[in-house]
Write a protein that holds these residues in place. Structure first.
Motif, mmCIF file in Angstrom:
data_model
loop_
_atom_site.group_PDB
_atom_site.id
_atom_site.type_symbol
_atom_site.label_atom_id
_atom_site.label_comp_id
_atom_site.label_asym_id
_atom_site.label_seq_id
_atom_site.Cartn_x
_atom_site.Cartn_y
_atom_site.Cartn_z
ATOM 1 N N MET A 1 1.192 -12.882 11.843
ATOM 2 C CA MET A 1 0.619 -11.525 11.896
ATOM 3 C C MET A 1 0.796 -10.840 10.536
ATOM 4 N N PHE A 2 -0.174 -10.064 10.153
ATOM 5 C CA PHE A 2 -0.079 -9.308 8.900
ATOM 6 C C PHE A 2 0.402 -7.879 9.194
ATOM 7 N N GLN A 3 1.291 -7.399 8.336
ATOM 8 C CA GLN A 3 1.751 -6.013 8.469
ATOM 9 C C GLN A 3 1.022 -5.097 7.494
ATOM 10 N N ASN A 4 0.676 -5.682 6.347
ATOM 11 C CA ASN A 4 0.168 -4.861 5.247
ATOM 12 C C ASN A 4 -1.131 -5.402 4.663
ATOM 13 N N VAL A 5 -1.890 -4.471 4.137
ATOM 14 C CA VAL A 5 -3.102 -4.833 3.394
ATOM 15 C C VAL A 5 -3.169 -3.927 2.167
ATOM 16 N N ILE A 6 -3.557 -4.501 1.049
ATOM 17 C CA ILE A 6 -3.787 -3.696 -0.163
ATOM 18 C C ILE A 6 -5.279 -3.791 -0.512
ATOM 19 N N VAL A 7 -5.862 -2.651 -0.778
ATOM 20 C CA VAL A 7 -7.247 -2.628 -1.267
ATOM 21 C C VAL A 7 -7.298 -1.762 -2.519
ATOM 22 N N ARG A 8 -8.348 -1.929 -3.300
ATOM 23 C CA ARG A 8 -8.558 -1.035 -4.445
ATOM 24 C C ARG A 8 -9.966 -0.460 -4.360
ATOM 25 N N ARG A 9 -10.078 0.836 -4.496
ATOM 26 C CA ARG A 9 -11.396 1.482 -4.428
ATOM 27 C C ARG A 9 -12.303 0.937 -5.542
ATOM 28 N N PRO A 10 -13.571 0.758 -5.234
ATOM 29 C CA PRO A 10 -14.493 0.310 -6.288
ATOM 30 C C PRO A 10 -14.663 1.411 -7.337
ATOM 31 N N CYS A 11 -14.934 1.001 -8.568
ATOM 32 C CA CYS A 11 -15.127 1.980 -9.646
ATOM 33 C C CYS A 11 -16.628 2.103 -9.936
ATOM 34 N N LYS A 12 -16.996 3.176 -10.625
ATOM 35 C CA LYS A 12 -18.422 3.377 -10.961
ATOM 36 C C LYS A 12 -18.938 2.223 -11.818
ATOM 37 N N ALA A 13 -18.028 1.684 -12.656
ATOM 38 C CA ALA A 13 -18.427 0.581 -13.549
ATOM 39 C C ALA A 13 -18.719 -0.706 -12.792
ATOM 40 N N GLY B 1 -4.245 -3.016 13.147
ATOM 41 C CA GLY B 1 -2.800 -2.817 13.218
ATOM 42 C C GLY B 1 -2.046 -3.070 11.931
ATOM 43 N N VAL B 2 -2.714 -3.011 10.805
ATOM 44 C CA VAL B 2 -2.020 -3.168 9.524
ATOM 45 C C VAL B 2 -1.950 -1.811 8.818
ATOM 46 N N LYS B 3 -0.950 -1.685 7.939
ATOM 47 C CA LYS B 3 -0.871 -0.477 7.117
ATOM 48 C C LYS B 3 -1.683 -0.757 5.855
ATOM 49 N N VAL B 4 -2.665 0.069 5.568
ATOM 50 C CA VAL B 4 -3.524 -0.179 4.409
ATOM 51 C C VAL B 4 -3.069 0.690 3.230
ATOM 52 N N THR B 5 -2.713 0.047 2.134
ATOM 53 C CA THR B 5 -2.368 0.746 0.896
ATOM 54 C C THR B 5 -3.632 0.777 0.040
ATOM 55 N N ILE B 6 -4.067 1.986 -0.301
ATOM 56 C CA ILE B 6 -5.343 2.135 -1.021
ATOM 57 C C ILE B 6 -5.054 2.485 -2.483
ATOM 58 N N LEU B 7 -5.360 1.566 -3.368
ATOM 59 C CA LEU B 7 -5.132 1.793 -4.801
ATOM 60 C C LEU B 7 -6.341 2.507 -5.397
ATOM 61 N N PRO B 8 -6.098 3.320 -6.442
ATOM 62 C CA PRO B 8 -7.218 4.051 -7.047
ATOM 63 C C PRO B 8 -8.139 3.138 -7.864
ATOM 64 N N ALA B 9 -9.365 3.577 -8.024
ATOM 65 C CA ALA B 9 -10.339 2.811 -8.818
ATOM 66 C C ALA B 9 -9.854 2.684 -10.259
ATOM 67 N N LEU B 10 -10.207 1.570 -10.883
ATOM 68 C CA LEU B 10 -9.849 1.337 -12.294
ATOM 69 C C LEU B 10 -11.149 1.168 -13.074
ATOM 70 N N GLU B 11 -11.548 2.235 -13.759
ATOM 71 C CA GLU B 11 -12.853 2.195 -14.438
ATOM 72 C C GLU B 11 -12.936 1.141 -15.557
ATOM 73 N N GLU B 12 -11.796 0.786 -16.135
ATOM 74 C CA GLU B 12 -11.841 -0.206 -17.239
ATOM 75 C C GLU B 12 -12.176 -1.613 -16.756
ATOM 76 N N PHE B 13 -12.051 -1.824 -15.421
ATOM 77 C CA PHE B 13 -12.260 -3.176 -14.906
ATOM 78 C C PHE B 13 -13.337 -3.162 -13.806
ATOM 79 N N VAL C 1 -7.695 -11.023 10.979
ATOM 80 C CA VAL C 1 -6.615 -10.037 10.819
ATOM 81 C C VAL C 1 -6.009 -9.782 12.200
ATOM 82 N N ASN C 2 -4.878 -10.379 12.435
ATOM 83 C CA ASN C 2 -4.119 -10.162 13.674
ATOM 84 C C ASN C 2 -4.944 -10.378 14.948
#
Ligand code: CIR
Length: 256
Positions: A1-13, A47-59, A210-211
């Motif tokens: 089972m997964f407890q956590n998920v990390i995502v990163r918001r898409p950037c305009k670039a 049922g996972v906790k999602v950590t949302i990282l901010p967009a990174l325009e340089e990448f 996912v679970n």
């Protein structure tokens, strides 16, 4: 089972992201954001906790957060992406990974080794690693040595036709594996119950378990039917804008 998920918001670039299919056109950023919202909602409902990282325009490709790291129960491996424009994405991953893993559990793939997480498929304690244009022999060697240190095993799967291993093959637990194209006949996967994805729906092979729920890309009815028939509950998420950059459901998150 997964407890956590990390995502990163898409950037305009993201409209300048790497693609092998320019004929599909550039992604619509606003629509990509809406699809990302729905993706996060689908994950949260599993049922996972999602950590949302901010967009990174340089990448431009940084929303494909699966590639700069591989996260397991026992260790985190910061990769060394083979795409030059993506190599530095790893730097932004380290602080967040330190929130979940102790310093001594964090490992690194080092040059001249290259490896991208999209080439890594976990099946219990075994990890299949695609040897691709992005992941080289040296990177695979380093990766398997790290796995062995933690009691895991790994094996190389050469690939010729697709970007990453999980572009064409995805394990959805219970011995079930979605396979398309060059992976249908590979002996590496002979022991699994293979769900063969028709050629016209090849993109749909990139589903994620996912679970107990399988998230399936919207618009691939044969894949969806096959996953339902295999006994899973499903959630459909539209990833049309990410497909334009060769990305799919698995690429958009780290699940651990
Ligand atoms: C790239 O070419 O790196 C991105 N445009 C797509 C990455 C997809 N990631 C994945 O399959 N894990």
């Amino acid at each position: 089972m997964f407890q956590n998920v990390i995502v990163r918001r898409p950037c305009k670039a993201m409209i300048q992201g790497i693609t092998s299919a320019p004929e599909l056109g550039a992604p619509d950023y606003e629509l990509a954001l809406k699809q990302h919202d729905a993706y996060i909602e689908a994950l949260s409902s599993c049922g996972v906790k999602v950590t949302i990282l901010p967009a990174l325009e340089e990448f431009p490709d940084s929303c494909f957060v699966e590639d700069p790291a591989v996260l397991t129960e026992k260790c985190a491996i910061i990769t060394n992406p083979g795409a030059p424009s993506r190599t530095q994405e790893t730097i932004a991953m380290i602080p967040v990974i330190k929130e979940f893993y102790k310093e001594e559990q964090i490992e690194y793939i080092k040059a001249p080794g290259t490896l991208e997480g999209g080439d890594v498929m976990m099946v219990g304690n075994h990890f299949y690693v695609g040897r691709s244009a992005r992941t080289n022999e040296e990177g695979i060697g380093q990766f398997i040595a790290i796995l062995n240190k933690y009691g895991y095993t790994g094996s190389e799967v050469p690939l010729d036709e697709v970007l990453h291993l999980k572009t064409g093959v995805n394990y959805i637990e219970n011995n079930n594996m979605l396979v398309s194209g060059e992976f249908v006949s590979k002996s590496d996967f002979a022991a699994f119950n293979k769900i063969i994805v028709p050629e016209e729906e090849a993109y749909g092979a990139n589903c994620i378990w996912v679970n107990g729920t399988v998230i399936v890309p919207k618009g691939y009815p044969a894949v969806h039917d096959a996953v339902l028939k295999a006994g899973y509950q499903t959630i459909l998420v539209d990833t049309s804008e990410y497909r334009k950059l060769d990305g799919g459901l698995s690429c958009l998150s780290l699940r651990f």
